[in-house]
Design an enzyme around this catalytic site. Structure first.
Site, PDB file in Angstrom:
ATOM      1  N   LYS A 136       0.858  -1.187   0.000  1.00 34.52           N
ATOM      2  CA  LYS A 136       0.000   0.000   0.000  1.00 34.52           C
ATOM      3  C   LYS A 136       0.886   1.227   0.000  1.00 34.52           C
ATOM      4  CE  LYS A 136      -4.477   0.896   0.291  1.00 34.52           C
ATOM      5  NZ  LYS A 136      -5.632   0.015   0.012  1.00 34.52           N
ATOM      6  N   ASP A 176      -7.094   4.308  -4.395  1.00 35.38           N
ATOM      7  CA  ASP A 176      -7.739   4.158  -3.096  1.00 35.38           C
ATOM      8  C   ASP A 176      -8.390   5.534  -2.850  1.00 35.38           C
ATOM      9  OD1 ASP A 176      -7.658   2.054  -0.687  1.00 35.38           O
ATOM     10  OD2 ASP A 176      -7.525   4.025   0.231  1.00 35.38           O
TER      11      ASP A 176
END
Ligand code: GLU
Length: 455
Positions: A136, A176
């Protein structure tokens, strides 16, 4: 957020020391601690049956990212002023495939948040069965109120460093919160310029005309609703006629609302950081998309333009009575009190569209009240699963139709549901999808780690 030892339930003897080490080694990372605690709590019974996981130090290795990169992102705003943000990429686990996971651009982003998201991503991605590792990244950059030109300059500066660390067989970022089609476009363009290579598989969530996959935009929201369908089906129920409360108004919320409506339910809420709207007639998706995707405006606009809808400023969306709740905004948005309000109003199922939106006490409350509860790792895995389908299409130079892609997504969500449901039964906690998801994800990752040696 403050944190004391009392915030976390004690864990079994096999895992408590691992948790203690995480907290000692990475203090001041409350979201990361929360995500690790949840997994460690679920797998206590697995470690009793499978001592090889303890003997091989699987947990000690798993809680430490393989690599973490933090970097300066300098850029110049429209007024000519120099701005500096911080960029992150945490490459958590590549045992099942290239690191895979989104980039989040939001002022709240810090190392704790990126690590919690990266850690969750390992198990979520394992659950998809698609051969993708976990990672991430992101930045504390706030795209709200910034012009397209500013967002472009920021993305170019961000990629100017990130490109060193990614690759179609190494690490494949995606979107995201705060990173959608526009940002992926600017990031992709800069990568292509820097490397003089048009490598489609370097990012997912690309535009359909230049390597993107059908259904990727819709996949997280659609997938969460397919998961709800599966949970209800176990009890002979459907979405038909169900009232659904959704939080958020980004990608996940919008396409969850669309799928609920297509399946005969009625989604009645949407929200953003300013408040929420209730529309008892069912959210008008065209209007919501116009305001959020085209105008990038605030949610109050929806109530201004839609007769019968009302806006509640800074209100708590979970006070709205609903049969089903889909928290699809951000982490820790649904408190223990909100869970009690939903339970008192007779909620039947809750599916986490966002990552870790329910605080642990809320999850416990739902489970104790017999509410069907789907954790984000399982319920929102459709997005990253469809990213893996995008990677497959990129490397095979294929383009699948919308219908084929949606069918594949539906199958994957069905498989995730069945695997998590069965694991919960196997370990004596029937109906506990949190335990089921953590166990299945963990077993897949742990088995591969043992097979590949101490790396
Ligand atoms: N950010 C999404 C997630 O939380 C998608 C990641 C991806 O497609 O790589 O799973």
């Amino acid at each position: 957020m403050t944190e004391t030892t009392a915030d976390f339930h004690p864990l079994s003897d096999a895992v408590q020391p691992v948790f203690d080490t995480v907290r000692a080694r990475s203090p001041h990372e409350p979201e990361f601690h929360q995500a690790v605690h949840e997994v460690l709590h679920s797998i206590g019974s697995v470690l009793e049956k499978r001592p090889e996981y303890v003997d091989n130090g699987v947990l000690e290795r798993l809680v430490e990212p393989e690599r973490q990169v933090m970097f300066r992102v300098p850029w110049v705003d429209d007024s000519g002023k120099l701005q500096v943000n911080r960029g992150y990429r945490v490459q958590f686990s590549s045992v099942l495939g290239p690191y895979k996971g989104g980039l989040r651009f939001h002022p709240s982003v810090n190392l704790s948040i990126i690590k919690f998201l990266g850690f969750e991503q390992i198990f979520k991605n394992a659950l998809t069965g698609q051969g993708i590792g976990g990672g991430k990244g992101g930045s504390d950059f706030d795209p709200h109120g910034r012009s397209d030109a500013e967002v472009m300059r920021f993305c170019q500066s961000f990629m100017n460093e990130l490109w060193h660390h990614i690759g179609e067989h190494t690490d494949v970022p995606a979107g995201d919160i705060g990173v959608g089609g526009r940002e992926i476009g600017y990031l992709f363009g800069m990568y292509r310029k820097l490397t003089n290579q048009h490598v489609s598989g370097i990012l997912t969530g690309k535009g359909i005309g230049w390597g993107g996959a059908q259904v990727r935009t819709e996949a997280t929201g659609y997938g969460a609703v397919f998961f709800v369908q599966e949970m209800l089906a176990v009890h002979g129920e459907t979405l038909e006629g169900k009232r659904v409360a959704v939080s958020g108004s980004g990608n996940v919320a919008i396409y969850a609302i669309e799928k609920v409506t297509q399946l005969g339910g009625r989604a009645v809420t949407a929200s953003d950081s300013s408040g929420y709207v209730v529309d008892d007639a069912g959210i008008d998706l065209g209007l919501l998309r116009q305001i959020k995707e085209v105008e990038r405006g605030r949610i109050v606009e929806y109530a201004n333009r839609r007769p019968g809808a009302r806006f509640v400023e800074r209100g708590n969306v979970w006070e709205v009575p609903a049969d089903i709740a889909v928290p699809a905004a951000t982490q820790n948005e649904l408190s223990a009190e909100s869970a009690q309000a939903l339970i008192a109003n007779g909620v039947r199922a809750v599916a986490e569209g966002a990552n870790m939106p329910c605080v642990p006490e809320a999850v416990e409350a739902f489970q104790q009240a017999g509410v069907l509860f789907a954790p984000g790792k399982a319920a929102n895995a459709g997005g990253v699963a469809t990213s893996a389908l995008e990677m497959s299409q990129n490397s095979a130079r294929q383009r699948w139709s919308f219908a084929d892609s949606e069918n594949r997504l539906r199958e994957i969500m069905g498989d995730i549901h069945d695997a998590t449901f069965r694991a919960a039964e196997r370990y004596g906690t029937p109906g506990d999808y949190v335990a089921g998801a953590n166990i299945v994800g963990f077993e897949r990752v742990a088995d591969a780690m043992i097979a590949q040696g101490v790396i």
